[in-house]
Enzyme design. Structure first.
Site, PDB file in Angstrom:
ATOM      1  N   GLY A 183       0.817  -1.221   0.000  1.00  0.00           N
ATOM      2  CA  GLY A 183       0.000   0.000   0.000  1.00  0.00           C
ATOM      3  C   GLY A 183       0.845   1.263   0.000  1.00  0.00           C
ATOM      4  O   GLY A 183       0.554   2.224  -0.716  1.00  0.00           O
ATOM      5  N   CYS A 184       1.897   1.252   0.780  1.00  0.00           N
ATOM      6  CA  CYS A 184       2.764   2.436   0.879  1.00  0.00           C
ATOM      7  C   CYS A 184       3.509   2.682  -0.429  1.00  0.00           C
ATOM      8  O   CYS A 184       3.729   3.822  -0.820  1.00  0.00           O
ATOM      9  CB  CYS A 184       3.734   2.287   2.050  1.00  0.00           C
ATOM     10  SG  CYS A 184       2.863   2.153   3.634  1.00  0.00           S
ATOM     11  N   THR A 185       3.867   1.612  -1.119  1.00  0.00           N
ATOM     12  CA  THR A 185       4.531   1.747  -2.418  1.00  0.00           C
ATOM     13  C   THR A 185       3.559   2.329  -3.439  1.00  0.00           C
ATOM     14  O   THR A 185       3.915   3.238  -4.199  1.00  0.00           O
ATOM     15  CB  THR A 185       5.079   0.380  -2.889  1.00  0.00           C
ATOM     16  OG1 THR A 185       6.043  -0.058  -1.928  1.00  0.00           O
ATOM     17  CG2 THR A 185       5.729   0.492  -4.254  1.00  0.00           C
ATOM     18  N   ALA A 197       3.216   6.081  -2.643  1.00  0.00           N
ATOM     19  CA  ALA A 197       4.420   6.826  -3.015  1.00  0.00           C
ATOM     20  C   ALA A 197       4.538   6.949  -4.528  1.00  0.00           C
ATOM     21  O   ALA A 197       4.874   8.024  -5.052  1.00  0.00           O
ATOM     22  CB  ALA A 197       5.653   6.140  -2.433  1.00  0.00           C
TER      23      ALA A 197
END
Length: 156
Positions: A44-46, A49
């Site tokens: 999710g964070c990738t 970003a």
């Protein structure tokens, strides 16, 4: 007392991916997007970003600074930036995450029946005067940057 649109954004100074201090007060005069995220290089964070990366031209052409904040250290941030060619600054807010706490973005989370303290995926837009312009508590990681640009009527 919950943060509200129009409130002064809580000020902070945190180290970036190179260990250099970044102070919010030094960014007055421009819009700033601060997004809190749980962990470098997770799915999710990738996605989140990379969405900011893919919309980078729109943010820079409107003079908007983007800051990602997690509790990961500078070395982890530098690897994440290199791996995905992220053009923006990542800041380290180590536990107990006082900056995230001041933005109501660190607290009790539940995952698979387990409770733990962690970073919430929240995003804030701060106006040129240092006041909260937008607050996103329900974030869709894959489209957060798109959503901000649309909400600020800057999507082209």
């Amino acid at each position: 007392m919950a943060l509200q649109i129009g409130d002064p954004a809580p000020d902070f100074t945190l180290p970036d991916q190179d260990g250099q201090p970044v102070a919010l007060k030094d960014l007055r005069g421009q819009r700033v997007v601060i997004y809190f995220y749980p962990k470098d290089d997770t799915p999710g964070c990738t996605k989140e970003a990379c969405n900011f990366r893919d919309q980078w031209g729109s943010f820079t052409s409107h003079g908007i600074k983007v800051l990602g904040i997690s509790k990961d250290n500078a070395k982890s941030h530098a690897k994440f930036i290199d791996k995905y060619t992220l053009p923006f600054t990542l800041l380290s807010d180590s536990e107990p995450c006082p900056v995230a706490e001041s933005y109501e973005s660190y607290g009790l989370k539940k995952f698979m029946g387990r409770e733990y303290m962690g970073m919430m995926r929240h995003t804030f837009v701060i106006d040129a005067d240092g006041k909260l312009e937008k607050i996103y508590k329900k974030v869709k990681a894959a489209t957060m940057a798109d959503d901000i640009l649309k909400d600020l009527e800057l999507a082209g």
